[in-house]
Motif scaffolding. Structure first.
Motif, PDB file in Angstrom:
ATOM      1  N   ILE A 129       0.835  -1.206   0.000  1.00  0.00           N
ATOM      2  CA  ILE A 129       0.000   0.000   0.000  1.00  0.00           C
ATOM      3  C   ILE A 129       0.868   1.254   0.000  1.00  0.00           C
ATOM      4  CG2 ILE A 129      -1.638   1.352   1.358  1.00  0.00           C
ATOM      5  CD1 ILE A 129      -2.819  -1.353   2.300  1.00  0.00           C
ATOM      6  N   LYS A 130       1.919   1.240   0.802  1.00  0.00           N
ATOM      7  CA  LYS A 130       2.816   2.399   0.860  1.00  0.00           C
ATOM      8  C   LYS A 130       3.484   2.657  -0.490  1.00  0.00           C
ATOM      9  CE  LYS A 130       3.840   2.028   5.800  1.00  0.00           C
ATOM     10  NZ  LYS A 130       4.884   1.756   6.828  1.00  0.00           N
ATOM     11  N   MET A 131       3.587   1.598  -1.310  1.00  0.00           N
ATOM     12  CA  MET A 131       4.230   1.734  -2.610  1.00  0.00           C
ATOM     13  C   MET A 131       3.222   1.917  -3.748  1.00  0.00           C
ATOM     14  SD  MET A 131       7.512  -0.788  -2.312  1.00  0.00           S
ATOM     15  CE  MET A 131       8.216  -0.007  -3.759  1.00  0.00           C
ATOM     16  N   GLY A 132       1.942   2.100  -3.385  1.00  0.00           N
ATOM     17  CA  GLY A 132       0.966   2.472  -4.394  1.00  0.00           C
ATOM     18  C   GLY A 132      -0.137   1.482  -4.679  1.00  0.00           C
ATOM     19  N   SER A 133      -0.171   0.346  -3.990  1.00  0.00           N
ATOM     20  CA  SER A 133      -1.220  -0.640  -4.247  1.00  0.00           C
ATOM     21  C   SER A 133      -2.593  -0.036  -3.985  1.00  0.00           C
ATOM     22  CB  SER A 133      -1.028  -1.875  -3.359  1.00  0.00           C
ATOM     23  OG  SER A 133      -2.052  -2.816  -3.592  1.00  0.00           O
ATOM     24  N   THR A 134      -3.536  -0.375  -4.860  1.00  0.00           N
ATOM     25  CA  THR A 134      -4.914   0.085  -4.680  1.00  0.00           C
ATOM     26  C   THR A 134      -5.845  -1.064  -4.290  1.00  0.00           C
ATOM     27  OG1 THR A 134      -5.494  -0.254  -7.017  1.00  0.00           O
ATOM     28  CG2 THR A 134      -4.570   1.892  -6.402  1.00  0.00           C
ATOM     29  N   SER A 135      -5.296  -2.293  -4.264  1.00  0.00           N
ATOM     30  CA  SER A 135      -6.086  -3.459  -3.882  1.00  0.00           C
ATOM     31  C   SER A 135      -5.154  -4.492  -3.279  1.00  0.00           C
ATOM     32  CB  SER A 135      -6.799  -4.046  -5.110  1.00  0.00           C
ATOM     33  OG  SER A 135      -7.544  -5.197  -4.759  1.00  0.00           O
ATOM     34  N   VAL A 136      -5.514  -5.017  -2.111  1.00  0.00           N
ATOM     35  CA  VAL A 136      -4.675  -6.024  -1.450  1.00  0.00           C
ATOM     36  C   VAL A 136      -5.493  -7.292  -1.232  1.00  0.00           C
ATOM     37  CG1 VAL A 136      -3.105  -4.394  -0.359  1.00  0.00           C
ATOM     38  CG2 VAL A 136      -5.209  -5.021   0.824  1.00  0.00           C
ATOM     39  N   ARG A 137      -4.832  -8.429  -1.332  1.00  0.00           N
ATOM     40  CA  ARG A 137      -5.473  -9.733  -1.214  1.00  0.00           C
ATOM     41  C   ARG A 137      -5.020 -10.375   0.092  1.00  0.00           C
ATOM     42  NH1 ARG A 137      -2.730  -9.183  -5.801  1.00  0.00           N
ATOM     43  NH2 ARG A 137      -1.315 -10.899  -5.311  1.00  0.00           N
TER      44      ARG A 137
END
Length: 244
Positions: free
Chosen positions: A221-229
Motif C-alpha cells: 500500500i505504501k508503494m501504491g497498491s490500490t487493492s490487497v489480497r
C-alpha cells in the motif's frame, strides 16, 4: 472427508478482531487513499466467509475454480467474487456459467485466455462484461504465472481493442515466493501501469494495482497498491486435507 477443517477455523469474534486490525493497518498505510480489501477465502468454509460478510464486507477472492463454484451458491448473491488463481482455458466455461456475481478475473496473462473469457461472456453471461486484471510476473520466477513485464503493453492493447466484453481494470502481481515482495517487485508493477496508461491514453490512476498479501500488504500500500489480497490475517492459516 470434508474440504474444510471447520474445527480449526476462527470464531466470528476472532474474525471481527482480525478484520478490524487489517482495516486499521490499511487506513494507516494508505493515509486516507482508497484501497480495496479482497478477503482471500480459499480452504475456508462458507460459514467462515459468512461471518465476515455479516460484518459488512462484500469483496472476496478465490484461487480455485471448483472451490468457488461450490461456495458461491451457498452464500449471499450480493457478494462480489474475484478470481485470483491461475485460470486454465478449459475452466472458463465452468467459472463464468456458475458464478453470476463474479466481478473480476485478476489473472489474465495471455491473449488466448482473454479471447476465451471474452467469448465466454457472450456464451455464459448473456453478454455481460467482466472486469479483468493482467497478471504480471514481476519476480521473474519460472514457477510463477503471469506475463513478462516487457509484454504487458501488448496484451493490454489487445484486451482494450479486441475484447469488447472485457473491462481492463488494471494489473496484478504475486511477487516473491514467501509473499513478502521486495520493493522492486512492486516498483516493476507501478512502472508497467505507467507504460500501459501511456499506450492506451489513460491516466495511470484509473488503472488498479493489485499487489500485496497478508505478509506484505502494508508495504504494498505504501508503494501504491490500490487493492490487497488478504487471507490468513483474516481467517488464520489455510487447511489442506491430506491427499488420499
Amino acid at each position: 472427508m470434508s474440504r474444510y477443517d471447520i474445527a480449526s477455523e476462527p470464531t466470528a469474534e476472532h474474525i471481527k478482531e482480525n478484520y478490524e486490525e487489517v482495516l486499521a493497518n490499511i487506513k494507516e498505510a494508505s493515509e486516507g487513499r482508497p484501497v480495496q480489501l479482497v478477503a482471500v477465502s480459499k480452504t475456508k468454509s462458507p460459514a467462515c466467509l459468512k461471518a465476515l460478510y455479516d460484518l459488512g464486507h462484500r469483496v472476496f477472492g478465490e484461487n480455485y475454480v471448483q472451490e468457488l463454484c461450490e461456495k458461491a451458491p451457498e452464500l449471499p448473491a450480493d457478494m462480489e467474487w474475484r478470481f485470483i488463481g491461475h485460470l486454465q482455458s478449459n475452466k472458463v466455461k465452468e467459472l463464468l456459467s456458475t458464478v453470476p456475481n463474479l466481478s473480476c478475473i485478476e489473472t489474465v496473462d495471455s491473449a488466448k485466455l482473454s479471447d476465451k473469457i471474452n467469448d465466454g461472456c457472450e456464451r455464459y453471461r448473456e453478454g455481460r462484461p467482466i472486469q479483468v486484471l493482467i497478471q504480471v510476473n514481476t519476480s521473474g520466477e519460472e514457477s510463477k504465472s503471469g506475463i513478462e513485464p516487457a509484454a504487458v503493453t501488448e496484451l493490454a492493447t489487445h484486451i482494450h481493442t479486441k475484447c469488447d466484453k472485457l473491462i481492463l481494470q488494471g494489473l496484478m502481481t504475486i511477487g516473491m515466493p514467501d509473499y513478502s515482495s521486495k520493493p522492486e517487485n512492486f516498483e516493476c508493477l507501478v512502472k508497467c501501469r505507467e507504460e500501459v496508461a501511456k499506450a492506451l491514453a489513460l491516466e495511470p490512476d484509473t488503472l488498479q494495482l493489485s499487489m500485496g498479501m497478508s505478509g506484505d500488504y502494508v508495504n504494498a500500500i505504501k508503494m501504491g497498491s490500490t487493492s490487497v489480497r488478504v487471507g490468513s490475517s483474516l481467517f488464520g492459516q489455510r487447511f489442506y486435507p491430506p491427499k488420499k
